[in-house]
Design an enzyme around this catalytic site. Structure first.
Site, PDB file in Angstrom:
ATOM      1  N   ASP A 138      -4.173  -1.461  -5.371  1.00 49.50           N
ATOM      2  CA  ASP A 138      -2.750  -1.279  -5.113  1.00 49.50           C
ATOM      3  C   ASP A 138      -2.340  -1.870  -3.772  1.00 49.50           C
ATOM      4  O   ASP A 138      -1.300  -2.516  -3.659  1.00 49.50           O
ATOM      5  CB  ASP A 138      -2.388   0.208  -5.158  1.00 49.50           C
ATOM      6  CG  ASP A 138      -0.919   0.444  -4.855  1.00 49.50           C
ATOM      7  OD1 ASP A 138      -0.062  -0.137  -5.564  1.00 49.50           O
ATOM      8  OD2 ASP A 138      -0.615   1.189  -3.901  1.00 49.50           O
TER       9      ASP A 138
ATOM     10  N   MET B  68     -10.200  18.921 -19.566  1.00 48.96           N
ATOM     11  CA  MET B  68     -11.163  20.007 -19.740  1.00 48.96           C
ATOM     12  C   MET B  68     -11.992  20.291 -18.491  1.00 48.96           C
ATOM     13  O   MET B  68     -12.950  21.061 -18.535  1.00 48.96           O
ATOM     14  CB  MET B  68     -12.095  19.712 -20.922  1.00 48.96           C
ATOM     15  CG  MET B  68     -11.370  19.558 -22.236  1.00 48.96           C
ATOM     16  SD  MET B  68     -10.365  20.991 -22.615  1.00 48.96           S
ATOM     17  CE  MET B  68      -9.282  20.288 -23.835  1.00 48.96           C
ATOM     18  N   CYS B  69     -11.646  19.666 -17.369  1.00 48.17           N
ATOM     19  CA  CYS B  69     -12.348  19.936 -16.116  1.00 48.17           C
ATOM     20  C   CYS B  69     -11.894  21.266 -15.537  1.00 48.17           C
ATOM     21  O   CYS B  69     -10.704  21.582 -15.529  1.00 48.17           O
ATOM     22  CB  CYS B  69     -12.050  18.846 -15.094  1.00 48.17           C
ATOM     23  SG  CYS B  69     -13.188  17.490 -15.145  1.00 48.17           S
ATOM     24  N   HIS B  70     -12.860  22.018 -15.030  1.00 48.01           N
ATOM     25  CA  HIS B  70     -12.550  23.272 -14.355  1.00 48.01           C
ATOM     26  C   HIS B  70     -12.068  22.975 -12.936  1.00 48.01           C
ATOM     27  O   HIS B  70     -12.622  22.102 -12.271  1.00 48.01           O
ATOM     28  CB  HIS B  70     -13.802  24.155 -14.256  1.00 48.01           C
ATOM     29  CG  HIS B  70     -14.295  24.618 -15.576  1.00 48.01           C
ATOM     30  ND1 HIS B  70     -15.096  23.840 -16.374  1.00 48.01           N
ATOM     31  CD2 HIS B  70     -14.107  25.781 -16.240  1.00 48.01           C
ATOM     32  CE1 HIS B  70     -15.386  24.511 -17.481  1.00 48.01           C
ATOM     33  NE2 HIS B  70     -14.789  25.687 -17.433  1.00 48.01           N
TER      34      HIS B  70
ATOM     35  N   MET C  32     -17.464  14.926 -12.266  1.00 47.45           N
ATOM     36  CA  MET C  32     -16.133  14.359 -12.515  1.00 47.45           C
ATOM     37  C   MET C  32     -15.360  14.160 -11.213  1.00 47.45           C
ATOM     38  O   MET C  32     -14.595  13.195 -11.077  1.00 47.45           O
ATOM     39  CB  MET C  32     -15.344  15.229 -13.495  1.00 47.45           C
ATOM     40  CG  MET C  32     -15.938  15.254 -14.894  1.00 47.45           C
ATOM     41  SD  MET C  32     -16.223  13.608 -15.604  1.00 47.45           S
ATOM     42  CE  MET C  32     -14.575  12.946 -15.616  1.00 47.45           C
ATOM     43  N   GLU C  33     -15.576  15.041 -10.251  1.00 45.50           N
ATOM     44  CA  GLU C  33     -14.895  14.890  -8.964  1.00 45.50           C
ATOM     45  C   GLU C  33     -15.401  13.652  -8.223  1.00 45.50           C
ATOM     46  O   GLU C  33     -14.605  12.908  -7.632  1.00 45.50           O
ATOM     47  CB  GLU C  33     -15.090  16.153  -8.117  1.00 45.50           C
ATOM     48  CG  GLU C  33     -14.283  17.337  -8.599  1.00 45.50           C
ATOM     49  CD  GLU C  33     -14.773  17.989  -9.902  1.00 45.50           C
ATOM     50  OE1 GLU C  33     -14.015  18.783 -10.480  1.00 45.50           O
ATOM     51  OE2 GLU C  33     -15.905  17.702 -10.346  1.00 45.50           O
TER      52      GLU C  33
END
Length: 168
Positions: A130, A75-77, A115-116
């Site tokens: 990793d 749902m992130c733009h 969110m970014e």
């Protein structure tokens, strides 16, 4: 309780319409960390990892992830990022060495960049894991959290209140 804006009239998920929101400068800062053993710490700071410069690769991975947040968080733009920065700090702990990761994201638009910033912090930590897992798979990632966000009209600025170690 706040209105749940990510649901339509049928109670199904939707992407929020932000077209009526004014464009403002928006920033977000997030933190994560990864706890590593002494062997990994030494290999990272001396750039002796076979896969290359761990922090340089992790930094690029975090920046790339921030630019692709809307591709992995449903749902992130999609937004135009105007700047992303990632900084590192080390702290010696009883269990090993904690690599602190601080990310900053900036945009000018009608939705925030929290969110970014959080995605950048998370992927940066995952990339360190990793690149170092051949030496030890027992590394611990986290906590990951939003430190601060600014900008916007409908919601106020946010600054996290944390205990003195930033690990609550």
């Amino acid at each position: 309780m706040a209105d749940l804006t990510h649901f339509n009239e049928q109670g199904r998920a939707k992407m929020v319409d932000v077209s009526a929101k004014p464009e403002t400068t928006r920033t977000a800062t997030a933190r994560s960390s990864i706890l590593v053993n002494a062997e990994i710490y030494e290999a990272i700071i001396n750039q002796n990892m076979k896969k290359g410069d761990v922090l340089a690769v992790a930094q690029v991975a975090g920046i790339m992830a921030s630019k692709n947040t809307s591709n992995i968080i449903p749902m992130c733009h999609p937004i135009a990022l105007l700047g992303v920065n990632i900084a590192f700090d080390w702290e010696k702990e009883q269990q090993g060495y904690r690599l602190g990761i601080e990310t900053e994201a900036k945009t000018k638009g009608s939705t925030g960049v929290e969110m970014e910033a959080l995605t950048a912090a998370s992927v940066t930590a995952l990339t360190v894991y990793d690149m170092c897992k051949a030496l030890d798979k027992g590394m611990v990632i986290g906590p990951t959290f939003l430190v601060e966000k600014t900008g916007g009209v409908s919601s106020s600025d946010y600054r996290r209140q944390v205990n003195q170690t930033n690990r609550d």
